[in-house]
Design a protein around this motif. Structure first.
Motif, mmCIF file in Angstrom:
data_model
loop_
_atom_site.group_PDB
_atom_site.id
_atom_site.type_symbol
_atom_site.label_atom_id
_atom_site.label_comp_id
_atom_site.label_asym_id
_atom_site.label_seq_id
_atom_site.Cartn_x
_atom_site.Cartn_y
_atom_site.Cartn_z
ATOM 1 N N VAL A 3 65.499 4.088 11.742
ATOM 2 C CA VAL A 3 64.277 4.799 11.422
ATOM 3 C C VAL A 3 63.249 4.461 12.487
ATOM 4 N N ALA A 4 62.638 5.451 13.054
ATOM 5 C CA ALA A 4 61.601 5.224 14.055
ATOM 6 C C ALA A 4 60.249 5.168 13.361
ATOM 7 N N ILE A 5 59.478 4.145 13.701
ATOM 8 C CA ILE A 5 58.137 4.000 13.145
ATOM 9 C C ILE A 5 57.147 4.230 14.279
ATOM 10 N N ASP A 6 56.181 5.092 14.032
ATOM 11 C CA ASP A 6 55.125 5.320 15.012
ATOM 12 C C ASP A 6 54.084 4.225 14.834
ATOM 13 N N TYR A 7 54.174 3.184 15.676
ATOM 14 C CA TYR A 7 53.288 2.034 15.554
ATOM 15 C C TYR A 7 51.831 2.383 15.830
ATOM 16 N N LYS A 8 51.605 3.467 16.558
ATOM 17 C CA LYS A 8 50.241 3.849 16.874
ATOM 18 C C LYS A 8 49.555 4.554 15.699
ATOM 19 N N SER A 9 50.333 5.063 14.776
ATOM 20 C CA SER A 9 49.786 5.679 13.569
ATOM 21 C C SER A 9 49.467 4.578 12.573
ATOM 22 N N SER A 10 48.352 4.700 11.889
ATOM 23 C CA SER A 10 47.980 3.668 10.925
ATOM 24 C C SER A 10 48.434 4.000 9.509
ATOM 25 N N ALA A 11 49.054 5.163 9.315
ATOM 26 C CA ALA A 11 49.434 5.591 7.963
ATOM 27 C C ALA A 11 50.402 4.612 7.314
ATOM 28 N N TRP A 12 51.400 4.152 8.051
ATOM 29 C CA TRP A 12 52.382 3.235 7.477
ATOM 30 C C TRP A 12 51.725 1.904 7.112
ATOM 31 N N LEU A 13 50.781 1.438 7.949
ATOM 32 C CA LEU A 13 50.134 0.154 7.682
ATOM 33 C C LEU A 13 49.180 0.262 6.495
ATOM 34 N N THR A 14 48.541 1.402 6.349
ATOM 35 C CA THR A 14 47.672 1.631 5.191
ATOM 36 C C THR A 14 48.493 1.551 3.906
ATOM 37 N N TYR A 15 49.687 2.100 3.938
ATOM 38 C CA TYR A 15 50.580 2.047 2.772
ATOM 39 C C TYR A 15 50.998 0.604 2.478
ATOM 40 N N VAL A 16 51.379 -0.148 3.514
ATOM 41 C CA VAL A 16 51.773 -1.550 3.331
ATOM 42 C C VAL A 16 50.596 -2.364 2.798
ATOM 43 N N GLU A 17 49.411 -2.146 3.359
ATOM 44 C CA GLU A 17 48.217 -2.855 2.908
ATOM 45 C C GLU A 17 47.961 -2.597 1.418
ATOM 46 N N LYS A 18 48.100 -1.355 1.012
ATOM 47 C CA LYS A 18 47.886 -0.996 -0.396
ATOM 48 C C LYS A 18 48.878 -1.725 -1.294
ATOM 49 N N LEU A 19 50.157 -1.737 -0.903
ATOM 50 C CA LEU A 19 51.179 -2.426 -1.704
ATOM 51 C C LEU A 19 50.911 -3.920 -1.803
ATOM 52 N N VAL A 20 50.578 -4.529 -0.665
ATOM 53 C CA VAL A 20 50.311 -5.975 -0.643
ATOM 54 C C VAL A 20 49.112 -6.299 -1.522
ATOM 55 N N ASN A 21 48.053 -5.524 -1.412
ATOM 56 C CA ASN A 21 46.852 -5.802 -2.195
ATOM 57 C C ASN A 21 47.048 -5.532 -3.679
ATOM 58 N N GLN A 22 47.913 -4.576 -4.031
ATOM 59 C CA GLN A 22 48.244 -4.383 -5.450
ATOM 60 C C GLN A 22 48.942 -5.619 -5.996
ATOM 61 N N ALA A 23 49.873 -6.163 -5.230
ATOM 62 C CA ALA A 23 50.582 -7.381 -5.659
ATOM 63 C C ALA A 23 49.616 -8.562 -5.737
ATOM 64 N N LEU A 24 48.746 -8.693 -4.749
ATOM 65 C CA LEU A 24 47.779 -9.802 -4.754
ATOM 66 C C LEU A 24 46.799 -9.703 -5.913
ATOM 67 N N SER A 25 46.487 -8.491 -6.337
ATOM 68 C CA SER A 25 45.531 -8.320 -7.439
ATOM 69 C C SER A 25 46.056 -8.917 -8.744
ATOM 70 N N LEU A 26 47.341 -9.148 -8.806
ATOM 71 C CA LEU A 26 47.947 -9.744 -9.997
ATOM 72 C C LEU A 26 47.942 -11.272 -9.957
ATOM 73 N N ASP A 27 47.462 -11.836 -8.848
ATOM 74 C CA ASP A 27 47.506 -13.287 -8.654
ATOM 75 C C ASP A 27 46.134 -13.800 -8.231
ATOM 76 N N GLU A 28 45.303 -14.121 -9.212
ATOM 77 C CA GLU A 28 43.939 -14.566 -8.934
ATOM 78 C C GLU A 28 43.900 -15.856 -8.124
ATOM 79 N N GLU A 29 44.861 -16.725 -8.324
ATOM 80 C CA GLU A 29 44.900 -17.990 -7.585
ATOM 81 C C GLU A 29 45.071 -17.743 -6.074
ATOM 82 N N THR A 30 45.966 -16.840 -5.729
ATOM 83 C CA THR A 30 46.185 -16.521 -4.319
ATOM 84 C C THR A 30 44.967 -15.819 -3.729
ATOM 85 N N LEU A 31 44.361 -14.902 -4.476
ATOM 86 C CA LEU A 31 43.151 -14.234 -3.991
ATOM 87 C C LEU A 31 42.042 -15.245 -3.735
ATOM 88 N N HIS A 32 41.913 -16.223 -4.628
ATOM 89 C CA HIS A 32 40.907 -17.267 -4.435
ATOM 90 C C HIS A 32 41.207 -18.067 -3.170
#
Length: 92
Positions: A3-32
């Protein structure tokens, strides 16, 4: 199949950021813990690619970027395989 990823496009990173932050939102200790790193910038440079991902931690999670003009506080370099192996080893 590859699979080719267009590293210059930020769309894929925005998606990863959203997933990571959803997971982090469930862990107040890590967010702190992340809040203690607020104002710091961590860079992950993927050797043999043209990709560097910059992480900006805060109390609300991680902002992720593929471009950052200022000096970073931490630079971690490795091949994509190196990073995968580190993740796998951390689960043992």
């Amino acid at each position: 199949m590859s699979v080719a990823i267009d590293y210059k496009s930020s769309a894929w990173l925005t998606y990863v950021e959203k997933l990571v932050n959803q997971a982090l939102s469930l862990d107040e200790e890590t967010l702190h813990a992340l809040s203690s790193l607020e104002g710091k910038v961590l860079a992950f440079e993927f050797i043999n690619t043209e990709l560097t991902v910059y992480l900006l931690p805060s109390i609300s999670g991680l902002a992720m970027h593929t471009a950052y003009q200022e000096k970073t506080d931490v630079l971690i370099k490795g091949t994509p395989t190196n990073f995968i192996m580190m993740l796998a080893a951390s689960k043992e």
